[in-house]
Design an enzyme around this catalytic site. Structure first.
Site, PDB file in Angstrom:
ATOM      1  CG  HIS A 202      -2.114  -0.750   0.866  1.00  0.00           C
ATOM      2  ND1 HIS A 202      -3.138  -0.438   0.499  1.00  0.00           N
ATOM      3  CD2 HIS A 202      -2.226  -2.100   1.576  1.00  0.00           C
ATOM      4  CE1 HIS A 202      -4.083  -1.528   0.457  1.00  0.00           C
ATOM      5  NE2 HIS A 202      -3.632  -2.378   1.120  1.00  0.00           N
TER       6      HIS A 202
ATOM      7  CE  LYS B 294      -7.085  13.182   0.531  1.00  0.00           C
ATOM      8  NZ  LYS B 294      -6.801  12.029  -0.398  1.00  0.00           N
ATOM      9  NE  ARG B 295      -2.865   7.868   6.577  1.00  0.00           N
ATOM     10  CZ  ARG B 295      -1.864   8.065   6.413  1.00  0.00           C
ATOM     11  NH1 ARG B 295      -0.655   8.419   6.995  1.00  0.00           N
ATOM     12  NH2 ARG B 295      -1.341   7.565   5.126  1.00  0.00           N
TER      13      ARG B 295
ATOM     14  CE  LYS C   1      -2.937  10.467   3.374  1.00  0.00           C
ATOM     15  NZ  LYS C   1      -3.524   9.633   2.453  1.00  0.00           N
TER      16      LYS C   1
ATOM     17  CB  THR D 174     -10.664   4.499  -1.414  1.00  0.00           C
ATOM     18  OG1 THR D 174     -10.283   4.559   0.014  1.00  0.00           O
ATOM     19  CG2 THR D 174      -9.662   3.243  -1.673  1.00  0.00           C
TER      20      THR D 174
ATOM     21  CE  LYS E  44     -14.408   5.612   0.710  1.00  0.00           C
ATOM     22  NZ  LYS E  44     -13.314   5.877   1.747  1.00  0.00           N
TER      23      LYS E  44
END
Length: 844
Positions: A382, A575-576, A581, A686, A690
């Protein structure tokens, strides 16, 4: 008596008292369901009598639904036992299930009946569902993916189990104060979870520490140390409109009564008397306990081994149980009945543990045990982030798991011998591809290498990610085993992430497609493309999106006190919190936007696109820079949202304690979503799927699954910016050589923070990470500065596009229409066929 009388006066109590308390475990009619709920309130009591307020009603309702699930559950596994198909066992340290009540009654197709039943009892289904707390069993995308996969396994009628740990306090509950993020323990098990069923007959011993004894015949046995018990809790996972219900089995660590030293307790040595009980409780207390100390490292490794050992003992027991009734059998048949999937490197210890159980308990020789193990286990990677590729200290491993360290060293020794014999061209690469790195300064076991050497299949989770694994991270292994590596692009369940969380949008999709089959065949959404320019359909689409935006605005006001305008562009990044990110890129963009708005005249502002920028996510408790980013977002929001000249045109909101249930409100209400990681760093993502599924447009880099989403929905419906993955290494090298020239807008945004525009907090350490050309914590490793100008240009294109409502709605419709590929049903069907070799086994 006064308290009882007061409760008796509540209308809900009066109604529930009038509904007969009769058990109807398989009820379908609202009146019978209401009676079954009333029965549980009365005869499965968890609270004081004479109360039927929302909390009591929720637990009674959940137990009523569970009745039906237990029936299907038992029939499903009875059927599996009879047919004896090959089964998959999915091992994951994380599951983010979200609320189970709405998902269960949705999958069972009994929402309306339960809604009517609860009305008879004086309650609304929506209010009752709100009582449920999210199970705190995960942190981010890894855990949510695992939960989507279980939903798809059940929906596809696959013979499968999930295995995880029953964390009491989860990661943490996030609160936001003036100081930034504050962590406290999750309370999801403070009372109890009505969805789990404890299996007191399913208990396995799990050993730690001790030493290895060599028997006269040369066989080896791990003895002494401390032994805790793994107790099974099962959570039912129903498929959508299918009879099959499978199981998520969660392990809890406990000690036995005989491990309590009564003599020491009576002698006043209370802590010593219950030492093993205390140590057992620590194992499943917290997800990802801090590992800065040796004790922290030992506890994390204990958690991982506890999951692997309990699960494999359970798998072997079930295999033997099935086989003993069929006369003679061989261990070589094990891989034809059992597929074990490792979700990332956390369950890597399944490899040496399966070897140990087969050799030391079942009497197999090395070669036979190795053949069985390598044909049974598959590994999903991952990440390409170096810090996330687990490496465990040899000393810690040898201390906690002495027998497993022997087995790992033997696997490594045989792998090295094989390379020296068959691939002399790779001898110079052995130091990087071997499993045990015995560097004298810091000897470690490389868990990803152990997985790749031992698994029959290794897969990435998006095409770009899998390509990077093959060309960079695992390139040498690919030259040895070219057929071992696959791609399985991640997916999401269309049930939770559209059908249930956005009923308005779902109903107009069903109406236009004249079928609800898209819920289990998401490719059918492509049929919406023909309506993308249809004015009537656009009007319905707009109304559905607006209903979701209004719901989200009400939620934001409730949890943050901030009033936001549903007519502004809802721009969301959830998100985290992590530097790769790049929430920092987002907030710097928002700061520049605020500065420009301040410089405009009142007339000029009227021509801008009003925007509400929302952030959500948890920063790991010890990740200082991530916590600084959370603080900055909140400090910016405090200034912008209270600026009377600007707050009609811009608001910045941090949504606290982001989890699955919060996502189910945020995602349907979003219009623009930011997936802006440095290219090549995000394995898949992911949440991007969504958002796209819900008609939200994406601003993003060519990273992870963004690449495939853009291909599917059309380049013109995606706001692209930033360096590509193959450019990143060169750009970092140029930066090191002092060749980077920052964009003036980037410098302006940083200077605005340093000037104190958002308070007196010292943001210099955060800003310095973006500066300099090299050095730890400097040099802008994630290329925020390089990508900033193209990011701002892309945001300007967003502003323009949003002003043209017809164009924006068309893009939104095409986003949903192009999301068919990203169903977890498709992903799991590919795993089943191409990795696990299992088939559907539906109940007749």
């Amino acid at each position: 008596m006064a308290a009882t009388a007061e409760v008796n006066d509540s209308p809900a109590y009066d109604v529930s008292a009038k509904i007969p308390a009769v058990a109807h475990p398989l009820a379908e009619k609202p009146a019978e369901i209401a009676s079954n709920i009333s029965y549980h309130a009365k005869f499965s009591p968890h609270f004081s009598p004479f109360k039927f307020e929302p909390e009591q009603a929720y637990h009674a309702t959940a137990e009523s639904v569970r009745d039906r699930l237990v029936q299907q559950w038992n029939e499903t596994y009875r059927h599996f036992h009879k047919v004896d198909p090959k089964q998959t066992y999915y091992l994951s340290m994380e599951y983010l299930q979200g609320r189970a009540l709405t998902n269960a009654i949705g999958n069972l197709n009994i929402q309306d009946a339960y809604g009517d039943a609860l009305k008879k009892l004086g309650h609304e289904l929506e209010d009752i569902a709100e009582q449920e707390k999210d199970a705190a069993l995960g942190n981010g995308g890894l855990g949510r993916l695992a939960s989507c996969f279980l939903d798809s396994m059940a929906t596809l009628n696959l013979p499968a189990w999930g295995y995880g740990l029953r964390y009491k306090y989860g990661l943490f509950k996030q609160r936001i104060t003036k100081e930034g993020q504050v962590e406290s323990a999750e309370d999801w098990l403070e009372k109890f979870s009505p969805w789990e069923v404890v299996r007191h007959d399913i208990v396995y011993p799990v050993r730690f520490f001790g030493h290895v004894e060599v028997n006269p015949d040369g066989s080896r046995k791990w003895v002494c140390g401390e032994v805790v018990q793994a107790l099974a809790y099962d959570v039912p996972i129903p498929g959508y409109k299918t009879k099959n219900t499978i199981s998520l089995r969660l392990w809890e660590a406990k000690a036995c009564a005989e491990d309590f030293n009564l003599f020491q307790f009576n002698d006043g040595q209370y802590e010593a008397a219950a030492q093993l009980h205390s140590q057992a409780q620590q194992i499943c207390a917290v997800l990802y306990p801090g590992d800065a100390t040796e004790n922290g490292k030992l506890l994390r490794l204990k958690q991982q081994f506890f999951l692997c050992s309990a699960s494999l003992q359970d798998i072997i027991f079930r295999f033997k149980e099935r086989k003993l009734g069929k006369g003679s059998w061989q261990w070589s048949e094990f891989p034809s009945k059992v597929a074990v999937q490792l979700n990332d490197t956390h369950p890597t210890l399944s490899i040496p543990e399966l070897m140990r159980l087969l050799m030391d308990h079942e009497g197999l020789g090395w070669d036979e045990a190795w053949d069985v193990t390598t044909r049974t286990i598959a590994y999903t990677n991952h990440t390409v982030l170096p810090e996330a590729l687990e490496k465990w200290s040899l000393a810690v491993m040898r201390k906690l798991l002495p027998r497993h360290m022997e087995i790992i060293e033997e696997i490594d020794k045989r792998f090295i011998a094989m390379i020296r014999k068959t691939r002399t061209d790779l001898e110079s690469r052995l130091s990087s591809i071997c499993i045990v790195d015995d560097n004298p300064q810091k000897p470690v076991v490389r868990m990803a290498n152990l997985c790749v050497v031992s698994a029959h299949t290794v897969n990435g989770v998006a095409q770009l990610h899998s390509d990077i694994l093959k060309s960079e991270l695992f390139a040498d292994y690919v030259s040895i085993w070219p057929k071992k590596f696959q791609n399985k692009t991640n997916g999401i369940t269309p049930r939770r992430w559209l059908r249930f969380c956005s009923p308005e949008l779902s109903s107009i999709i069903t109406k236009r497609l004249r079928s609800e089959q898209w819920v289990t065949n998401l490719d059918l959404l492509a049929g919406l493309r023909q309506f993308a320019d249809d004015a009537d359909f656009q009007a319905e689409w707009f109304a559905a999106k607006m209903a979701n935006k209004q719901r989200l605005a009400q939620y934001i006001e409730r949890v943050t006190g901030e009033s936001i305008d549903p007519h502004s562009l809802f721009d969301i990044q959830v998100k985290r919190i992590h530097e790769y990110k790049r929430q920092l890129l987002n907030i710097l963009g928002a700061i520049y936007r605020y500065k420009k708005l301040k410089e405009m005249s009142a007339e000029e502002r009227k021509n801008t696109t009003p925007r509400t920028i929302m952030f959500g996510g948890k920063a790991f408790a010890t990740y200082t820079n991530a916590k600084r980013i959370v603080k900055l977002v909140n400090d910016v929001g405090a200034v912008v949202n209270n600026d009377p000249d600007i707050n009609r045109y811009l608001k910045v909101v941090f949504v606290p304690n982001y989890n699955v249930s919060v996502a189910e409100i945020l995602i349907p209400g979003s219009e623009l979503s930011q997936h802006i990681s440095t290219a090549g760093m995000e394995a898949s993502g992911t949440s991007n799927m969504k958002f796209a599924l819900n008609g939200c447009l994406i601003i993003g880099t060519l990273d992870g699954a963004n690449v495939e989403i853009r291909e599917e929905i059309g380049e013109e419906n995606f706001f692209l910016f930033g360096a590509t993955a193959d450019e990143v290494p060169r750009l970092r090298k140029e930066r090191e050589n002092g060749l980077f020239k920052p964009d003036p807008r980037f410098e302006e945004a940083k200077h605005f923070i340093r000037r104190g525009a958002f308070g007196s907090y010292d943001y210099n350490p955060l800003l310095e990470s973006l500066e300099g050309n090299t050095g730890y914590g400097r040099g802008d490793y994630f290329l925020v500065g390089h990508d900033f100008p193209s990011y701002m240009d892309a945001q300007a294109r967003v502003d323009e596009a949003y002003k043209d409502r017809k164009r924006w709605l068309k893009m939104s419709i095409l986003s949903t229409a192009g999301s068919g590929k990203f169903s977890s049903d498709r992903t799991i069907a590919q795993y089943a066929k191409e990795i696990w070799n299992i088939k559907g086994c539906p109940l007749p």
